[in-house]
Design an enzyme around this catalytic site. Structure first.
Site, PDB file in Angstrom:
ATOM      1  N   CYS A   1      -7.135  -8.152  -2.498  1.00 32.15           N
ATOM      2  CA  CYS A   1      -7.886  -7.243  -3.366  1.00 32.15           C
ATOM      3  C   CYS A   1      -8.019  -5.867  -2.727  1.00 32.15           C
ATOM      4  O   CYS A   1      -8.061  -4.852  -3.419  1.00 32.15           O
ATOM      5  CB  CYS A   1      -9.270  -7.813  -3.660  1.00 32.15           C
ATOM      6  SG  CYS A   1      -9.220  -9.268  -4.725  1.00 32.15           S
TER       7      CYS A   1
ATOM      8  N   CYS B   1       1.297   2.583   5.926  1.00 28.18           N
ATOM      9  CA  CYS B   1       0.699   2.098   4.682  1.00 28.18           C
ATOM     10  C   CYS B   1      -0.806   2.254   4.808  1.00 28.18           C
ATOM     11  O   CYS B   1      -1.274   3.192   5.460  1.00 28.18           O
ATOM     12  CB  CYS B   1       1.105   0.653   4.404  1.00 28.18           C
ATOM     13  SG  CYS B   1       0.572  -0.525   5.662  1.00 28.18           S
TER      14      CYS B   1
END
Length: 387
Positions: free
Chosen positions: A197, A345
């Site tokens: 999530c 990232c």
């Protein structure tokens, strides 16, 4: 399939409890007997986050007598979009303590037990042994398999929920009466295949939809009413506003669970290829800043996140090429041959996966940034937003 009540009823309800639970008591299926069973129940909730928040509040409101909370994390501002058991003043506090205080506001009759350690193979069986029922609202596969295996060994039922973006799933696993989690997911997905999530996002209100269904199942199991989701997987699509059901059966080939294992190793945080690629080819956020300050023309900085993440915050000078393009090969034509490729990232997991593909394509001196954008914000430019 109806099941016998999980918990014996308490001796009595006080006058105050009768007033508090009167709307339950006038439901014939629940009544005094069912409410006394709820009072006598001991339920453990794994995680006081997105699913744990509504689950804990509704379990407390329903009159579950003892609630255990496993959570070692602290409240972050990014949690408040969905973790409704916490408030602005709780930011920085341990989640378990914040959840306990909210529960006491909802129902001071509830006994709350805090377990503020990381759940692992060394403590799971000891913690689980004191509870009648487990609710698992965690968001990683390692903990899900750990919860399942501990529940199987102790022959305890548990309610499982999962959320991602607009989708949710709920089921009840009880090895004595039906399938377990390993019958649904015999093996974890490859590392990096399913975003968490934190990486993929979740609609905040989805937590309430799935969390409330989990509590509904817990109440049914405790009181012995209705038809629990044993052997059934309930799937919710919030965009289409549809619920559908999938049958889940015991797999005769599922290996018996006899002991707890190393679940991080079983599931893998990153693939072996990514770990090998990152070994000796990882730089810090500080080292990236030095490169950008002193030798900006020597490197090609690539952000492998998704476009919507890039729009939230980015490292200056980074070119966006999502990880998927490295895995399908489309990214390589965009990489210069005369510069050192530097990947990053959000936290370093996806960039490690992309790094493995880049090195396999012949870019031997490529590196990635450990900690990603989060490390850049924390160590280099705290003025930038974090997410």
């Amino acid at each position: 399939m109806s099941l016998p009540p999980l918990v014996e009823p308490a001796d009595e309800l006080t006058v105050d409890e009768v007033r508090r639970y009167s709307r339950h008591l006038i439901i014939p299926d629940v009544g005094m007997d069912g409410q006394k069973r709820l009072k006598n129940a001991k339920v453990l909730v794994v995680g006081a986050g997105g699913l744990g928040s509504p689950a804990l509040l509704y379990l407390a409101a329903a009159g579950v007598g003892t609630l255990g909370i496993i959570d070692f994390d602290v409240v972050d501002e990014s949690n408040l979009q969905r973790q409704v058991i916490h408030g602005q003043s709780d930011v920085g506090r341990p989640k378990a303590e914040s959840a306990r205080d909210s529960i006491k506001e909802v129902n001071p009759n509830v006994t709350v037990i805090l377990h503020q350690d990381r759940l692992d193979s060394d403590n799971a069986l000891e913690i689980f042994a004191d509870y009648d029922l487990i609710l698992d609202g965690t968001d990683n596969f390692a903990t899900r398999y750990l919860v399942n295996d501990a529940a199987v060994i102790l022959n305890k039922p548990y309610v499982w929920g999962s959320i991602y973006r607009f989708d949710g799933q709920v089921s009840v696993f009880w090895n004595e009466y039906g399938p377990q989690y390993r019958d649904l997911y015999p093996e974890p997905p490859p590392p990096g295949m399913v975003p968490s999530c934190a990486e993929g996002g979740v609609l905040g209100v989805l937590c309430a939809s799935i969390g409330s269904v989990m509590v509904n199942e817990a109440i049914k199991l405790i009181t012995g009413i209705g038809d629990p989701l044993v052997g059934r997987l309930l799937i919710f699509d919030a965009l289409e506003m549809t619920w559908r059901e999938v049958k889940v059966r015991k797999d005769p080939d599922t290996e018996p669970v006899t002991e707890l294992i190393d679940y991080e190793a079983f599931c893998g945080v990153v693939s072996d290829e990514a770990s090998e690629a990152a070994a000796g080819s990882t730089i810090t956020a500080g080292e990236l800043k030095d490169l950008l300050d002193n030798k900006p023309d020597d490197i090609f900085l690539v952000d492998v996140r998704e476009k919507n993440e890039y729009e939230i915050v980015s490292i200056p000078g980074a070119t966006l090429i999502p990880k998927g393009e490295f895995l399908n090969g489309k990214a390589f034509e965009k990489l210069p041959q005369d510069k050192r490729v530097v990947l990053h990232c959000k936290s370093g997991v996806r960039s490690a996966e992309a790094l493995a593909a880049v090195k396999a394509a012949g870019f031997a001196d490529a590196v990635h940034v450990g900690g990603g954008v989060l490390a850049w914000v924390n160590q280099v430019d705290p003025s930038l937003p974090s997410y």
